[in-house]
Write a protein that holds these residues in place. Structure first.
Motif, mmCIF file in Angstrom:
data_model
loop_
_atom_site.group_PDB
_atom_site.id
_atom_site.type_symbol
_atom_site.label_atom_id
_atom_site.label_comp_id
_atom_site.label_asym_id
_atom_site.label_seq_id
_atom_site.Cartn_x
_atom_site.Cartn_y
_atom_site.Cartn_z
ATOM 1 N N GLU A 67 0.831 -1.206 0.000
ATOM 2 C CA GLU A 67 0.000 0.000 0.000
ATOM 3 C C GLU A 67 0.867 1.258 0.000
ATOM 4 O O GLU A 67 1.912 1.311 0.651
ATOM 5 C CB GLU A 67 -0.910 0.019 1.241
ATOM 6 C CG GLU A 67 -1.895 -1.144 1.319
ATOM 7 C CD GLU A 67 -3.140 -0.922 0.473
ATOM 8 O OE1 GLU A 67 -3.222 0.104 -0.222
ATOM 9 O OE2 GLU A 67 -4.027 -1.813 0.500
ATOM 10 N N ARG A 111 -5.493 0.091 7.030
ATOM 11 C CA ARG A 111 -4.791 -0.201 5.785
ATOM 12 C C ARG A 111 -3.437 -0.802 6.101
ATOM 13 O O ARG A 111 -2.500 -0.112 6.484
ATOM 14 C CB ARG A 111 -4.635 1.069 4.948
ATOM 15 C CG ARG A 111 -4.134 0.788 3.541
ATOM 16 C CD ARG A 111 -4.156 2.017 2.676
ATOM 17 N NE ARG A 111 -5.504 2.554 2.527
ATOM 18 C CZ ARG A 111 -6.464 2.004 1.770
ATOM 19 N NH1 ARG A 111 -6.222 0.900 1.099
ATOM 20 N NH2 ARG A 111 -7.655 2.548 1.682
ATOM 21 N N LEU A 112 -3.343 -2.103 5.970
ATOM 22 C CA LEU A 112 -2.116 -2.829 6.317
ATOM 23 C C LEU A 112 -1.444 -3.336 5.054
ATOM 24 O O LEU A 112 -2.087 -3.489 4.010
ATOM 25 C CB LEU A 112 -2.469 -4.025 7.211
ATOM 26 C CG LEU A 112 -3.163 -3.676 8.523
ATOM 27 C CD1 LEU A 112 -3.596 -4.942 9.244
ATOM 28 C CD2 LEU A 112 -2.223 -2.870 9.407
ATOM 29 N N GLU A 132 -14.698 2.000 3.556
ATOM 30 C CA GLU A 132 -15.060 0.611 3.243
ATOM 31 C C GLU A 132 -14.640 -0.331 4.360
ATOM 32 O O GLU A 132 -13.470 -0.406 4.719
ATOM 33 C CB GLU A 132 -14.381 0.187 1.934
ATOM 34 C CG GLU A 132 -14.534 -1.288 1.639
ATOM 35 C CD GLU A 132 -13.938 -1.697 0.285
ATOM 36 O OE1 GLU A 132 -13.682 -0.823 -0.560
ATOM 37 O OE2 GLU A 132 -13.721 -2.909 0.098
ATOM 38 N N LEU A 133 -15.639 -1.051 4.885
ATOM 39 C CA LEU A 133 -15.351 -2.138 5.814
ATOM 40 C C LEU A 133 -15.288 -3.438 5.019
ATOM 41 O O LEU A 133 -14.340 -4.207 5.136
ATOM 42 C CB LEU A 133 -16.462 -2.178 6.876
ATOM 43 C CG LEU A 133 -16.632 -3.432 7.714
ATOM 44 C CD1 LEU A 133 -15.386 -3.708 8.551
ATOM 45 C CD2 LEU A 133 -17.833 -3.282 8.659
ATOM 46 N N SER A 151 -11.438 -7.917 5.545
ATOM 47 C CA SER A 151 -10.314 -8.415 6.346
ATOM 48 C C SER A 151 -10.705 -8.431 7.819
ATOM 49 O O SER A 151 -11.476 -7.588 8.281
ATOM 50 C CB SER A 151 -9.061 -7.551 6.151
ATOM 51 O OG SER A 151 -9.249 -6.271 6.709
HETATM 52 P P1 ATP Z 1 -9.351 0.177 -0.763
HETATM 53 O O1 ATP Z 1 -10.187 0.873 -1.825
HETATM 54 O O2 ATP Z 1 -9.652 0.595 0.650
HETATM 55 O O3 ATP Z 1 -7.892 0.105 -1.087
HETATM 56 P P2 ATP Z 1 -10.094 -2.204 -2.032
HETATM 57 O O4 ATP Z 1 -11.403 -1.797 -2.611
HETATM 58 O O5 ATP Z 1 -8.895 -2.309 -2.869
HETATM 59 O O6 ATP Z 1 -9.813 -1.337 -0.747
HETATM 60 P P3 ATP Z 1 -10.781 -4.902 -1.931
HETATM 61 O O7 ATP Z 1 -9.828 -5.325 -2.955
HETATM 62 O O8 ATP Z 1 -12.224 -4.789 -2.251
HETATM 63 O O9 ATP Z 1 -10.302 -3.555 -1.277
HETATM 64 O O10 ATP Z 1 -10.544 -5.814 -0.660
HETATM 65 C C1 ATP Z 1 -11.610 -6.442 0.003
HETATM 66 C C2 ATP Z 1 -11.536 -6.184 1.491
HETATM 67 O O11 ATP Z 1 -10.257 -6.554 1.996
HETATM 68 C C3 ATP Z 1 -11.712 -4.733 1.909
HETATM 69 O O12 ATP Z 1 -13.086 -4.416 2.010
HETATM 70 C C4 ATP Z 1 -11.044 -4.709 3.261
HETATM 71 O O13 ATP Z 1 -11.909 -5.213 4.268
HETATM 72 C C5 ATP Z 1 -9.904 -5.688 3.065
HETATM 73 N N1 ATP Z 1 -8.669 -4.967 2.731
HETATM 74 C C6 ATP Z 1 -8.238 -4.598 1.509
HETATM 75 N N2 ATP Z 1 -7.055 -3.977 1.583
HETATM 76 C C7 ATP Z 1 -6.725 -3.941 2.898
HETATM 77 C C8 ATP Z 1 -5.607 -3.433 3.628
HETATM 78 N N3 ATP Z 1 -4.595 -2.855 3.003
HETATM 79 N N4 ATP Z 1 -5.598 -3.576 4.976
HETATM 80 C C9 ATP Z 1 -6.619 -4.185 5.621
HETATM 81 N N5 ATP Z 1 -7.683 -4.678 4.980
HETATM 82 C C10 ATP Z 1 -7.755 -4.577 3.644
#
Ligand code: ATP
Length: 454
Positions: free
Chosen positions: A191, A200-201, A273-274, A316
């Motif tokens: 990230e 955001r990990l 987004e959760l 996550s």
């Molecule tokens: P964002 O727009 O916040 O980067 P994303 O839309 O890319 O997220 P998805 O690919 O839809 O995320 O990932 C599905 C789920 O995985 C997210 O709703 C979140 O709960 C979790 N997730 C995604 N990236 C991370 C992260 N870097 N750290 C923690 N949880 C995450």
């Protein structure tokens, strides 16, 4: 964005997690590593609860979903076929003045390197580059040779491990669409914007379920899963006013998505987004069929063939845990003392009950408390605490969200009853020591909602 942000701040949650051993910065004695965290005892217990509650709702209590645990490092062609090598990117901008990097689409969430009260680009000194695409996958090498042919990736999502196993599972699971495959495991993303604690990990534990459906039923099942997932959070006590569903506009959807709705939670950084619930259409199975040469399709007993559409709830554990902690955090004054209390749903709480001898040096109380603890720990995660004043012991348990405390006191020695103290109401009642186990089993089956719910 944060028009009505949570009253609790991220700093407060970070410091509670640290103080009580839920979460530590990773490799802290070496100065940490951005956006990675280590979970301590109570963090692990809470994560375990979240994982098993998800698994229970997704697999155990259904007859149409099976489990899978695929490898983290897959054949790199998986990621070419899925579109991740070419397209799993975020737009990156550099600031030539402060040398920091930001996600171009999230400048409103970032702080300027020189003036943290401003966003990047808002001060006359900010000098941002044009956005360029940055691939979020971590690269590694498989085998002893480090050349291009050995390049592999740490998975950025668990979903692809499910798609490439579609045929194996469909043949063996003896289920026909609609059916699902659920997987929990680590995912990795490099990230760009660190910070915001567990939100955001770079390394997180994802829980994804791919639900394969006949294409004409896709919209209906999409709506079904959005509502089922929303209900799951509410049943686990998340406050309705802090949870909402937001449908993505066409221009923000991922390359594979026909429609996506996010379950958003009101984090201290605003609505974010959760969990995402996407209709991935036939994109993934079609791509893997084309690139691998193996037909990933469904053949009905009457010979009709089709590529199922996929509905995917993806989340996550880390983001769920952060949401639960923010929702649960409370401070109140009781008598003349302030207490911090985590009002977690009892099924989410890391410890279900504390067993406390009122006067630890009294052999009668100590022996009974220890025996009760040893009985209860065979069935539930419970804690025995005999150090310090009783008030301090209660407060320690309040801070980690333990819903009930059983106290062995003078009266126990006379009539074999104990006091049970309720974390939320602070009400106390007495019950026979021999009935505690049943009482606790029963209490854990009850519905729970936050005393602060509207
Ligand atoms: P964002 O727009 O916040 O980067 P994303 O839309 O890319 O997220 P998805 O690919 O839809 O995320 O990932 C599905 C789920 O995985 C997210 O709703 C979140 O709960 C979790 N997730 C995604 N990236 C991370 C992260 N870097 N750290 C923690 N949880 C995450």
């Amino acid at each position: 964005m944060a028009e009505t942000a949570q009253p609790v701040t991220m700093d407060t949650i970070v410091s509670l997690c640290r103080r009580r051993g839920f979460v530590f910065p990773s490799s802290e004695i070496y100065g940490g590593l951005g956006s990675t965290y280590d979970y301590g005892h109570y963090g692990v217990l809470t994560k375990n609860n979240i994982r098993s509650l998800w698994f229970r709702a997704m697999v155990q209590e259904r007859d149409d979903i099976v489990a899978l645990d695929s490898a983290i490092i897959l054949n790199p062609r998986v990621w070419e076929a899925s579109g991740h090598v070419a397209g799993f990117t975020d737009p990156l901008v550099d600031c030539r003045t402060c040398k920091l990097r930001f996600r171009a689409d999230q400048l409103d969430l970032a702080s300027c390197g020189r003036k943290p009260s401003k966003h990047p680009g808002e001060t006359p000194d900010c000098d941002l580059t044009e956005p360029r695409q940055f691939n979020l996958m971590f690269e590694t090498h498989v085998g002893a040779l480090q050349d291009e042919s050995s390049t592999a990736y740490l998975r950025p999502e668990t979903a692809q491990g499910i798609f490439v196993n579609f045929k194996n599972v469909a043949q063996l699971a003896r289920r026909k669409p609609p059916f699902g495959i659920a997987q929990v495991g680590k995912s990795f993303r490099n990230e760009i914007t660190p910070g915001n604690f567990l939100f955001r990990l770079r390394e997180f534990e994802q829980m994804e379920m791919e639900y394969f459906v006949p294409p004409p039923e896709a919209d209906e099942w999409h709506r079904y899963w959005i509502e089922a997932r929303r209900r799951w959070y509410l049943d686990l006590g998340l406050r309705d006013e802090n949870l909402r569903v937001r449908e993505h506009d066409a221009d923000e959807r991922s390359h594979y998505s026909l429609a996506t709705s996010d379950l958003e939670y009101l984090y201290p950084i605003g609505w974010q987004e959760l969990e995402g619930v996407a209709n991935r259409g036939e994109y993934d199975l079609t791509q893997h069929t084309r690139e691998s040469g193996t037909k990933l399709e469904w053949i009905d007993p009457d010979g009709t063939r089709y590529t199922p559409y996929v509905i995917e709830p993806a989340v996550s554990i880390d983001r769920i845990m952060l949401a639960f902690l923010c929702d649960a955090y409370d401070e109140e004054v009781v008598g003349d003392r302030e207490r911090v209390v985590l009002r977690l749903h009892p099924r989410v709480a890391p410890v279900k009950a504390a067993i406390l001898p009122l006067v630890p040096r009294d052999d009668g109380m100590a022996g009974r408390a220890r025996a009760l603890y040893e009985e209860l720990r065979r069935y539930h995660q419970v804690e025995h605490d005999d150090s310090g004043q009783i008030g301090r012991r209660y407060r320690r348990q309040d801070e980690i969200g333990t819903p009930w405390a059983f106290t062995v006191d003078d009266q126990t020695l006379e009539d074999e009853t104990v006091t049970v103290r309720d974390r939320d109401s602070l009400a106390q009642e007495r019950l026979p020591i021999g009935g505690v186990r049943e009482w606790l089993d029963d209490a854990l089956q009850q519905d729970w909602s936050s005393p602060h719910s509207h």
